[in-house]
Write a protein that holds these residues in place. Structure first.
Motif, PDB file in Angstrom:
ATOM      1  N   LYS A 148      -6.685  12.327  -3.631  1.00  0.00           N
ATOM      2  CA  LYS A 148      -5.995  11.032  -3.625  1.00  0.00           C
ATOM      3  C   LYS A 148      -4.919  11.105  -2.543  1.00  0.00           C
ATOM      4  N   LEU A 149      -4.923  10.110  -1.666  1.00  0.00           N
ATOM      5  CA  LEU A 149      -4.052  10.138  -0.489  1.00  0.00           C
ATOM      6  C   LEU A 149      -3.105   8.958  -0.479  1.00  0.00           C
ATOM      7  N   HIS A 150      -1.905   9.208   0.035  1.00  0.00           N
ATOM      8  CA  HIS A 150      -0.981   8.096   0.220  1.00  0.00           C
ATOM      9  C   HIS A 150      -0.100   8.376   1.426  1.00  0.00           C
ATOM     10  N   ALA A 151       0.027   7.378   2.280  1.00  0.00           N
ATOM     11  CA  ALA A 151       0.925   7.460   3.433  1.00  0.00           C
ATOM     12  C   ALA A 151       2.152   6.608   3.141  1.00  0.00           C
ATOM     13  N   LEU A 152       3.306   7.230   3.223  1.00  0.00           N
ATOM     14  CA  LEU A 152       4.523   6.433   3.098  1.00  0.00           C
ATOM     15  C   LEU A 152       4.649   5.553   4.332  1.00  0.00           C
ATOM     16  N   PRO A 153       5.183   4.338   4.159  1.00  0.00           N
ATOM     17  CA  PRO A 153       5.320   3.436   5.314  1.00  0.00           C
ATOM     18  C   PRO A 153       6.175   4.085   6.405  1.00  0.00           C
ATOM     19  N   PRO A 154       5.718   4.067   7.654  1.00  0.00           N
ATOM     20  CA  PRO A 154       6.512   4.654   8.740  1.00  0.00           C
ATOM     21  C   PRO A 154       7.934   4.101   8.751  1.00  0.00           C
ATOM     22  N   GLY A 155       8.903   5.024   8.844  1.00  0.00           N
ATOM     23  CA  GLY A 155      10.310   4.628   8.947  1.00  0.00           C
ATOM     24  C   GLY A 155      11.033   4.414   7.634  1.00  0.00           C
TER      25      GLY A 155
ATOM     26  N   GLU B 186      -5.023  17.777  -5.884  1.00  0.00           N
ATOM     27  CA  GLU B 186      -5.605  16.486  -6.257  1.00  0.00           C
ATOM     28  C   GLU B 186      -4.987  15.353  -5.449  1.00  0.00           C
ATOM     29  N   VAL B 187      -3.775  15.598  -4.905  1.00  0.00           N
ATOM     30  CA  VAL B 187      -3.008  14.536  -4.249  1.00  0.00           C
ATOM     31  C   VAL B 187      -2.363  15.069  -2.970  1.00  0.00           C
TER      32      VAL B 187
ATOM     33  N   ILE C  66      -4.225  12.912   9.336  1.00  0.00           N
ATOM     34  CA  ILE C  66      -3.886  13.807   8.229  1.00  0.00           C
ATOM     35  C   ILE C  66      -4.829  13.565   7.052  1.00  0.00           C
ATOM     36  N   HIS C  67      -5.018  12.306   6.702  1.00  0.00           N
ATOM     37  CA  HIS C  67      -5.851  11.960   5.545  1.00  0.00           C
ATOM     38  C   HIS C  67      -7.320  12.292   5.799  1.00  0.00           C
ATOM     39  N   GLN C  68      -7.773  12.092   7.026  1.00  0.00           N
ATOM     40  CA  GLN C  68      -9.164  12.415   7.363  1.00  0.00           C
ATOM     41  C   GLN C  68      -9.408  13.922   7.200  1.00  0.00           C
ATOM     42  N   ILE C  69      -8.483  14.738   7.688  1.00  0.00           N
ATOM     43  CA  ILE C  69      -8.612  16.200   7.561  1.00  0.00           C
ATOM     44  C   ILE C  69      -8.642  16.589   6.081  1.00  0.00           C
TER      45      ILE C  69
ATOM     46  N   VAL D 115       0.303  18.230  -2.312  1.00  0.00           N
ATOM     47  CA  VAL D 115       0.739  18.774  -1.030  1.00  0.00           C
ATOM     48  C   VAL D 115       1.358  17.618  -0.246  1.00  0.00           C
ATOM     49  N   THR D 116       2.503  17.886   0.366  1.00  0.00           N
ATOM     50  CA  THR D 116       3.148  16.885   1.220  1.00  0.00           C
ATOM     51  C   THR D 116       2.986  17.311   2.679  1.00  0.00           C
ATOM     52  N   VAL D 117       3.024  16.323   3.564  1.00  0.00           N
ATOM     53  CA  VAL D 117       3.009  16.584   5.002  1.00  0.00           C
ATOM     54  C   VAL D 117       4.296  15.963   5.537  1.00  0.00           C
ATOM     55  N   ASN D 118       5.270  16.833   5.799  1.00  0.00           N
ATOM     56  CA  ASN D 118       6.623  16.369   6.092  1.00  0.00           C
ATOM     57  C   ASN D 118       7.294  17.402   6.986  1.00  0.00           C
ATOM     58  N   THR D 119       7.899  16.961   8.082  1.00  0.00           N
ATOM     59  CA  THR D 119       8.563  17.898   8.991  1.00  0.00           C
ATOM     60  C   THR D 119       9.878  18.432   8.409  1.00  0.00           C
TER      61      THR D 119
END
Length: 118
Positions: free
Chosen positions: A87-94, A59-60, A75-78, A11-15
């Motif tokens: 498994k979580l990953h945040a892309l670097p802001p910007g 899973e991701v 987002i990751h906490q939720i 699942v992605t979190v993306n506007t």
């Protein structure tokens, strides 16, 4: 030849859901000999994270580069509250804005194997 690992449901979190789908499609294609990655859904805002993670139990989860560090942590906490093993990953802001979609795909192709193997 060994079978690819997975499937990993993502699942992605993306506007920008279409962009998320396109970029993850490119990453999944680039890594398909090693991993089966299925992009099951996208959350366009933080409020959608809990119901969509609950619905799909992926899973991701990736949070995109438009979120601040604080928002990515939320987002990751939720997601973790719903699925403690996610498994979580945040892309670097910007990253997307500064370096473009090719840089995002390149970045994820480097990071995803590390994430999935740990």
């Amino acid at each position: 030849m060994t079978e690819p690992k997975g499937p990993y449901h993502l699942v992605t979190v993306n506007t920008a859901p279409e962009r998320a789908k396109r970029l993850i499609g490119r990453v999944a294609d680039a890594l398909k000999d090693r991993y089966t990655i299925i992009h099951v859904d996208n959350c366009e805002n933080i409020e959608e994270v809990r119901p969509k993670v609950t619905q799909h139990m992926p899973e991701v989860l990736f949070s995109a580069s438009m979120w601040s560090d604080e928002q990515a942590q939320e987002i990751h906490q939720i997601a973790r509250e719903v699925n403690p093993n996610i498994k979580l990953h945040a892309l670097p802001p910007g990253l997307q804005v500064e370096r473009g979609p090719d840089a995002v795909v390149e970045y994820l192709c480097e990071k995803v194997p590390v994430l999935l193997e740990n």
